[in-house]
Motif scaffolding. Structure first.
Motif, PDB file in Angstrom:
ATOM      1  N   ARG A 247     -33.088  24.883 -13.287  1.00  0.00           N
ATOM      2  CA  ARG A 247     -32.030  25.076 -12.498  1.00  0.00           C
ATOM      3  C   ARG A 247     -31.318  26.331 -12.354  1.00  0.00           C
ATOM      4  O   ARG A 247     -30.131  26.448 -12.470  1.00  0.00           O
ATOM      5  CB  ARG A 247     -31.155  23.809 -12.592  1.00  0.00           C
ATOM      6  CG  ARG A 247     -31.709  22.553 -12.955  1.00  0.00           C
ATOM      7  CD  ARG A 247     -32.154  21.785 -11.747  1.00  0.00           C
ATOM      8  NE  ARG A 247     -31.338  21.668 -10.458  1.00  0.00           N
ATOM      9  CZ  ARG A 247     -31.766  21.465  -9.243  1.00  0.00           C
ATOM     10  NH1 ARG A 247     -32.945  20.769  -9.048  1.00  0.00           N
ATOM     11  NH2 ARG A 247     -30.840  21.423  -8.272  1.00  0.00           N
ATOM     12  N   SER A 248     -32.104  27.433 -12.193  1.00  0.00           N
ATOM     13  CA  SER A 248     -31.861  28.487 -12.261  1.00  0.00           C
ATOM     14  C   SER A 248     -31.286  29.235 -10.914  1.00  0.00           C
ATOM     15  O   SER A 248     -30.625  30.201 -10.896  1.00  0.00           O
ATOM     16  CB  SER A 248     -32.751  29.527 -13.059  1.00  0.00           C
ATOM     17  OG  SER A 248     -33.121  29.218 -14.303  1.00  0.00           O
ATOM     18  N   VAL A 249     -31.723  28.575 -10.009  1.00  0.00           N
ATOM     19  CA  VAL A 249     -31.331  28.852  -8.585  1.00  0.00           C
ATOM     20  C   VAL A 249     -30.639  27.928  -7.685  1.00  0.00           C
ATOM     21  O   VAL A 249     -31.046  26.705  -7.818  1.00  0.00           O
ATOM     22  CB  VAL A 249     -32.573  29.549  -7.997  1.00  0.00           C
ATOM     23  CG1 VAL A 249     -32.930  30.885  -8.591  1.00  0.00           C
ATOM     24  CG2 VAL A 249     -33.880  28.796  -8.037  1.00  0.00           C
ATOM     25  N   ASP A 250     -29.986  28.351  -6.790  1.00  0.00           N
ATOM     26  CA  ASP A 250     -29.430  27.398  -5.657  1.00  0.00           C
ATOM     27  C   ASP A 250     -30.281  27.674  -4.608  1.00  0.00           C
ATOM     28  O   ASP A 250     -30.431  26.661  -3.711  1.00  0.00           O
ATOM     29  CB  ASP A 250     -28.065  27.750  -5.339  1.00  0.00           C
ATOM     30  CG  ASP A 250     -26.955  27.489  -6.581  1.00  0.00           C
ATOM     31  OD1 ASP A 250     -26.825  26.345  -7.045  1.00  0.00           O
ATOM     32  OD2 ASP A 250     -26.704  28.506  -6.904  1.00  0.00           O
ATOM     33  N   PHE A 251     -31.062  29.045  -4.238  1.00  0.00           N
ATOM     34  CA  PHE A 251     -31.901  29.161  -3.252  1.00  0.00           C
ATOM     35  C   PHE A 251     -33.002  30.114  -3.959  1.00  0.00           C
ATOM     36  O   PHE A 251     -32.818  31.077  -4.661  1.00  0.00           O
ATOM     37  CB  PHE A 251     -31.309  30.360  -2.224  1.00  0.00           C
ATOM     38  CG  PHE A 251     -30.485  29.988  -1.266  1.00  0.00           C
ATOM     39  CD1 PHE A 251     -30.827  29.440  -0.178  1.00  0.00           C
ATOM     40  CD2 PHE A 251     -28.850  29.569  -1.587  1.00  0.00           C
ATOM     41  CE1 PHE A 251     -29.631  28.947   0.858  1.00  0.00           C
ATOM     42  CE2 PHE A 251     -27.931  29.185  -0.732  1.00  0.00           C
ATOM     43  CZ  PHE A 251     -28.305  28.784   0.424  1.00  0.00           C
ATOM     44  N   MET A 252     -34.005  29.400  -3.938  1.00  0.00           N
ATOM     45  CA  MET A 252     -35.314  30.196  -4.258  1.00  0.00           C
ATOM     46  C   MET A 252     -35.952  31.025  -3.089  1.00  0.00           C
ATOM     47  O   MET A 252     -35.860  30.795  -2.109  1.00  0.00           O
ATOM     48  CB  MET A 252     -36.447  29.138  -4.742  1.00  0.00           C
ATOM     49  CG  MET A 252     -37.066  28.145  -3.728  1.00  0.00           C
ATOM     50  SD  MET A 252     -38.242  27.181  -4.484  1.00  0.00           S
ATOM     51  CE  MET A 252     -38.992  26.434  -2.836  1.00  0.00           C
ATOM     52  N   GLN A 253     -36.531  32.244  -3.775  1.00  0.00           N
ATOM     53  CA  GLN A 253     -36.868  33.098  -2.639  1.00  0.00           C
ATOM     54  C   GLN A 253     -38.329  33.636  -2.942  1.00  0.00           C
ATOM     55  O   GLN A 253     -38.770  34.692  -3.113  1.00  0.00           O
ATOM     56  CB  GLN A 253     -36.163  34.379  -2.714  1.00  0.00           C
ATOM     57  CG  GLN A 253     -34.516  33.946  -2.538  1.00  0.00           C
ATOM     58  CD  GLN A 253     -33.632  35.394  -2.521  1.00  0.00           C
ATOM     59  OE1 GLN A 253     -33.385  36.215  -3.567  1.00  0.00           O
ATOM     60  NE2 GLN A 253     -33.209  35.750  -1.466  1.00  0.00           N
ATOM     61  N   PRO A 254     -39.387  32.674  -2.862  1.00  0.00           N
ATOM     62  CA  PRO A 254     -40.783  33.057  -2.968  1.00  0.00           C
ATOM     63  C   PRO A 254     -41.265  33.938  -1.868  1.00  0.00           C
ATOM     64  O   PRO A 254     -40.539  33.986  -0.824  1.00  0.00           O
ATOM     65  CB  PRO A 254     -41.218  31.709  -2.928  1.00  0.00           C
ATOM     66  CG  PRO A 254     -40.499  30.865  -2.158  1.00  0.00           C
ATOM     67  CD  PRO A 254     -39.311  31.408  -2.584  1.00  0.00           C
ATOM     68  N   ASP A 255     -42.269  34.750  -2.484  1.00  0.00           N
ATOM     69  CA  ASP A 255     -42.876  35.973  -1.414  1.00  0.00           C
ATOM     70  C   ASP A 255     -44.263  35.465  -1.248  1.00  0.00           C
ATOM     71  O   ASP A 255     -44.994  35.464  -2.459  1.00  0.00           O
ATOM     72  CB  ASP A 255     -42.550  36.965  -1.986  1.00  0.00           C
ATOM     73  CG  ASP A 255     -43.093  38.180  -1.036  1.00  0.00           C
ATOM     74  OD1 ASP A 255     -44.167  38.221  -0.518  1.00  0.00           O
ATOM     75  OD2 ASP A 255     -42.541  39.276  -0.613  1.00  0.00           O
ATOM     76  N   ALA A 256     -44.848  34.932  -0.212  1.00  0.00           N
ATOM     77  CA  ALA A 256     -46.192  34.592  -0.132  1.00  0.00           C
ATOM     78  C   ALA A 256     -47.312  35.580  -0.497  1.00  0.00           C
ATOM     79  O   ALA A 256     -48.165  35.095  -1.252  1.00  0.00           O
ATOM     80  CB  ALA A 256     -46.426  33.798   1.209  1.00  0.00           C
ATOM     81  N   PRO A 257     -47.097  36.916   0.194  1.00  0.00           N
ATOM     82  CA  PRO A 257     -48.044  37.922  -0.277  1.00  0.00           C
ATOM     83  C   PRO A 257     -48.137  38.045  -1.959  1.00  0.00           C
ATOM     84  O   PRO A 257     -49.062  38.418  -2.457  1.00  0.00           O
ATOM     85  CB  PRO A 257     -47.612  39.143   0.531  1.00  0.00           C
ATOM     86  CG  PRO A 257     -46.953  38.615   1.737  1.00  0.00           C
ATOM     87  CD  PRO A 257     -46.312  37.363   1.280  1.00  0.00           C
TER      88      PRO A 257
END
Length: 406
Positions: A300-310
């Motif tokens: 539970r480290s994030v409220d918004f996760m920000q993955p990057d497909a490349p």
């Protein structure tokens, strides 16, 4: 020593099982097409001016002058074509290109529809250098091209192939708020973004003097008004004590999120901030695997996760991250690569954001439409973009594997 009858029988059975296994991996009657060629290009996109964020101010990186892209163009015997890309900032782009060249021939003759199997095949072909990081970022360009091709075969935008929850996604701009820009420049860029229809503004923070950060945030918030979505990004340059002090000082500005306040791999520190602060915490863009994102999600480290497909290896692993995020009810704001992430965000159950960078627009013949604070999913098949002549002129190296068709 002479082998016993049982040993010989066991060896025969093992050989039979292995042959059966490999036969199952070969193309069968269900295969509908085969990959005839793979074209790889290393492209350097120049920026109009050097760009600096907090990593530059702390001496960890040099100003950003250009961005290296690895493009993959895949064609099939049936005449379908898919285009995908990966990228790297400051270093690593040529390495991605070289690694992609080493594994590209593994695709020839394969059914392009078997994307998950092909992803695994390519990752294992280069497994000696790991199954995350540069090696899988090279695979990403190919994986994304295969998904583009599959959606084009179906005659659908990728978002519709995946199953869209929405036909537009909230979008915010980052490229106008770097620390190399004066407050007046950031204000001018902010006004231009709002006039264009952008729905949120993100500015960089992380100055050695935190009072300068607060002054810039105050100026942009006053220009936007209290209700307009605004984010800040520290690019991993605060320690835990600075992050908590700055987080509390920023509470009065009603921010949508604070991005990368700590080192990308400090899931414990981010979890503490997420519990302590009212302002949501966002991070994840620097991570390069599903496992690393799972660490953020389960803690539970994030409220918004920000993955990057490349960066995570393409759309195939990105979809796994989406499933984990939906299960945990975490919001998503994918990093960069808006041509790809728009489709993925549209297919995410919980209302997401997508990041807008006009830097990428010269690479493609098509432009994404923005209206009312949202980026519109194009109705073109696949990802909905094709490489511009300008992008081809910026190519430093190009190599084709297999027989390219006219």
């Amino acid at each position: 020593m002479t082998a016993s009858f049982l040993d010989l029988t066991s060896a025969t059975e093992t050989s039979s099982v292995n042959e059966s296994h490999f036969a199952a991996l070969r193309r069968g009657e269900a295969s509908t097409d085969s990959i005839s060629s793979v074209k790889l290009s290393l492209v350097s996109l120049p920026l109009a001016a050097p760009i600096s964020d907090a990593k530059v101010l702390t001496g960890r990186q040099k100003p950003l002058l250009d961005i290296a892209f690895l493009f993959a163009e895949i064609r099939t015997e049936a005449g379908f074509e898919g285009v995908g890309y990966s990228y790297s900032k400051r270093a690593g782009g040529p390495g991605q290109y070289v690694h992609a060249k080493e594994i590209a021939e593994e695709l020839l003759g394969e059914d392009p529809n078997d994307i998950q199997r092909l992803w695994t095949k390519l990752v294992w072909a280069g497994a000696s250098v790991g199954r995350s990081g540069l090696s899988t970022q090279a695979v990403a360009a190919i994986d994304i091209a295969l998904w583009d091709l599959k959606a084009k075969r179906a005659g659908l935008p990728l978002a519709k192939l995946l199953g869209a929850h929405r036909d537009s996604v909230q979008c915010y701009n980052t490229s106008g708020g770097y620390l190399s820009m004066s407050i007046d420049e950031v204000l001018d860029n902010t006004r231009a973004s709002v006039e264009r229809g952008i729905g949120g503004i993100k500015i960089k923070v992380g100055q050695p003097d935190t009072k300068i950060d607060l002054k810039r945030v105050q100026a942009i918030r006053e220009a936007l008004g209290d209700e307009f979505p605004m984010m800040v990004d520290a690019n991993q340059q605060w320690n835990r004590s600075t992050a908590i002090r700055m987080g509390r000082a920023l509470e009065d500005y009603g921010l949508t999120w604070i991005e990368e306040p700590l080192d990308a791999y400090d899931s414990e520190g981010h979890a503490d901030l997420a519990r302590e602060l009212a302002t949501p915490i966002a991070t994840g863009e620097m991570l390069t695997s599903v496992a690393e994102h799972w660490d953020l999600i389960r803690n539970r480290s994030v409220d918004f996760m920000q993955p990057d497909a490349p960066r995570v290896g393409g759309i195939t692993p990105f979809l796994k991250i989406m499933s984990l995020g939906e299960q945990a009810r975490i919001r998503m704001a994918p990093h960069f690569a808006m041509e790809i992430h728009l489709h993925l965000a549209a297919a995410y159950e919980i209302d997401p954001w997508v990041e807008h960078f006009e830097w990428l627009e010269p690479l493609f013949n098509e432009k994404l439409e923005i209206s009312g604070g949202r980026m519109i999913v194009p109705n073109r098949p696949g990802l909905g973009f094709s490489l511009s002549e300008q992008a081809r002129e910026w190519a430093l190296e190009t190599e084709t594997f297999g027989e390219a068709q006219d």
